[in-house]
Design a protein around this motif. Structure first.
Motif, PDB file in Angstrom:
ATOM      1  N   TYR A   1       0.818  -1.218   0.000  1.00 17.25           N
ATOM      2  CA  TYR A   1       0.000   0.000   0.000  1.00 17.25           C
ATOM      3  C   TYR A   1       0.853   1.271   0.000  1.00 17.25           C
ATOM      4  O   TYR A   1       0.667   2.164  -0.821  1.00 17.25           O
ATOM      5  CB  TYR A   1      -0.919   0.004   1.220  1.00 17.25           C
ATOM      6  N   ALA A   2       1.805   1.340   0.925  1.00 17.56           N
ATOM      7  CA  ALA A   2       2.511   2.602   1.140  1.00 17.56           C
ATOM      8  C   ALA A   2       3.612   2.852   0.115  1.00 17.56           C
ATOM      9  O   ALA A   2       3.877   3.995  -0.250  1.00 17.56           O
ATOM     10  CB  ALA A   2       3.098   2.638   2.549  1.00 17.56           C
TER      11      ALA A   2
ATOM     12  N   ASN B   1       5.354   2.933  -3.395  1.00 19.14           N
ATOM     13  CA  ASN B   1       4.977   3.027  -4.804  1.00 19.14           C
ATOM     14  C   ASN B   1       6.172   3.556  -5.576  1.00 19.14           C
ATOM     15  O   ASN B   1       6.642   4.669  -5.327  1.00 19.14           O
ATOM     16  CB  ASN B   1       3.773   3.951  -4.962  1.00 19.14           C
TER      17      ASN B   1
ATOM     18  N   PRO C   1       1.241   7.266  -0.459  1.00 23.34           N
ATOM     19  CA  PRO C   1      -0.036   7.911  -0.126  1.00 23.34           C
ATOM     20  C   PRO C   1       0.147   8.891   1.023  1.00 23.34           C
ATOM     21  O   PRO C   1       1.105   8.801   1.790  1.00 23.34           O
ATOM     22  CB  PRO C   1      -0.937   6.728   0.272  1.00 23.34           C
ATOM     23  N   LYS C   2      -0.779   9.826   1.149  1.00 28.26           N
ATOM     24  CA  LYS C   2      -0.669  10.847   2.179  1.00 28.26           C
ATOM     25  C   LYS C   2      -0.615  10.247   3.581  1.00 28.26           C
ATOM     26  O   LYS C   2       0.111  10.739   4.450  1.00 28.26           O
ATOM     27  CB  LYS C   2      -1.858  11.811   2.076  1.00 28.26           C
TER      28      LYS C   2
END
Length: 361
Positions: free
Chosen positions: A40-41, A43, A302-303
């Motif tokens: 998820y985190a 990238n 992601p933020k």
């Protein structure tokens, strides 16, 4: 080989593992953390790099090109500049990673179909930024030959040869300090508790702050020695430059060492054994190394992952060490990262000392 006796030993170990809640949590927590971070985190496709625009042409066509490049989502055009000096200042301070420069004769170059029409100035201290900027080198410009490549020139500041060690060695200072300082402190304090030495010190008229700081100062000296070794080898083996102040670099390193030691002290107040201390220290390594921007692009996360990374000391130290060593920035320009490290240190030490004080009762 007696299977019954073997089974009894296995059953005993499983019961022991069930009672050791921390180890059981690590069995589930570590793979879960890795899966979330990698899935998820992290990238590798960098997007939304903080950037600035220096539009010296200020024409309808130049504004059209700027809008299209902004729509590519690779650059987040946050600043509108009026001079090259502003560009250099923002890059040196680390507020932007790239800058789009439109020359005053942009229209003429576009009509003549010259090879270099625009210029993207990138922070070469970050290899990920370099790779992202190269993606834009073949960006098709409106009103020109869209099959012609190389229309945008990429200028690497601070690392024009694109040498990997120039980017890696400064980051390794932080990674090495993170692994050694946290682990050494956590295990050393827990070892003294296991051997009974800590109880003897507690019985003496020593305050919790004196006890904690007295334990940390020798490790701080060890950390500075490690910084010196990495700097020396980086210079001799890889010709890594030091463009900023050596004294400011050591000061920033000392603050980061204190932050890492404070984290180690806090872990030691939670762990009951050296093995647990090692497990918890390792549990803090993964987020710091993976989310700080050392291995993977910070801008591509992601933020939510970026907000988590802002809580980790290695994230701020990488900004400091790369800014001082590669961009020649001073601590006055990089003060937000330094302030974040100081705040982290005070919070961790405050909580750790409070827990030590509770053990004195």
């Amino acid at each position: 080989m007696n299977l019954r006796r073997l089974g009894s030993i296995v059953l005993k170990e499983l019961r022991q593992l069930r009672r050791d809640r921390l180890t059981f949590a690590m069995i589930i927590g570590i793979p879960t953390l890795q899966l979330v971070l990698f899935g998820y985190a992290i990238n590798m496709d960098v997007r939304h790099l903080d950037a600035a625009v220096l539009d010296q042409a200020n024409s309808a066509r130049s504004r059209e090109v700027i809008a299209e490049l902004g729509a590519s989502q690779v650059l987040n055009l946050r600043y509108q500049l009026s001079s090259p000096e502003e560009l250099n200042t923002l890059l040196r301070q680390g507020k932007i990673s790239a800058a789009l420069v439109v020359p005053s004769d942009f229209e003429t170059r576009l009509e003549r179909n010259e090879r270099s029409v625009l210029q993207i100035v990138v922070d070469g201290s970050d290899q990920v930024v370099q790779a992202s900027a190269r993606q834009l080198a073949g960006f098709p410009l409106p009103g020109s030959d869209r099959n012609r490549s190389g229309r945008i020139e990429v200028l690497n500041l601070y690392n024009p040869q694109r040498l990997a060690p120039v980017n890696t060695v400064p980051g390794l200072i932080g990674v090495i300090l993170t692994m050694t300082m946290v682990l050494f402190t956590a295990t050393a304090l827990v070892r003294e508790r296991e051997h009974g030495n800590l109880e003897m010190l507690i019985a003496t008229p020593v305050s919790p702050w004196e006890l904690t700081l007295g334990k940390l100062l020798p490790f701080a000296a060890i950390g500075l020695v490690q910084v010196s070794v990495v700097l020396l080898l980086g210079k001799l083996l890889f010709a890594v430059p030091l463009r900023g102040s050596l004294s400011e670099l050591y000061l920033a390193s000392l603050v980061f060492i204190c932050a890492s030691l404070a984290l180690g002290v806090f872990i030691s107040t939670l762990a009951r054994s050296q093995f647990q201390a090692m497990q918890m220290a390792f549990f803090t390594f993964l987020p710091q190394i993976l989310l700080s921007g050392f291995m993977f692009p910070f801008a591509g996360m992601p933020k939510a992952a970026q907000w988590l990374a802002e809580l980790l000391p290695l994230t701020h130290f990488l900004r400091l060490v790369r800014g001082i060593m590669l961009r020649g920035a001073g601590l006055a320009e990089l003060w937000p990262a330094l302030a974040a490290l100081l705040l982290f240190t005070l919070l961790m030490l405050g909580v750790a000392v409070t827990r030590v004080h509770k053990r004195l009762d």
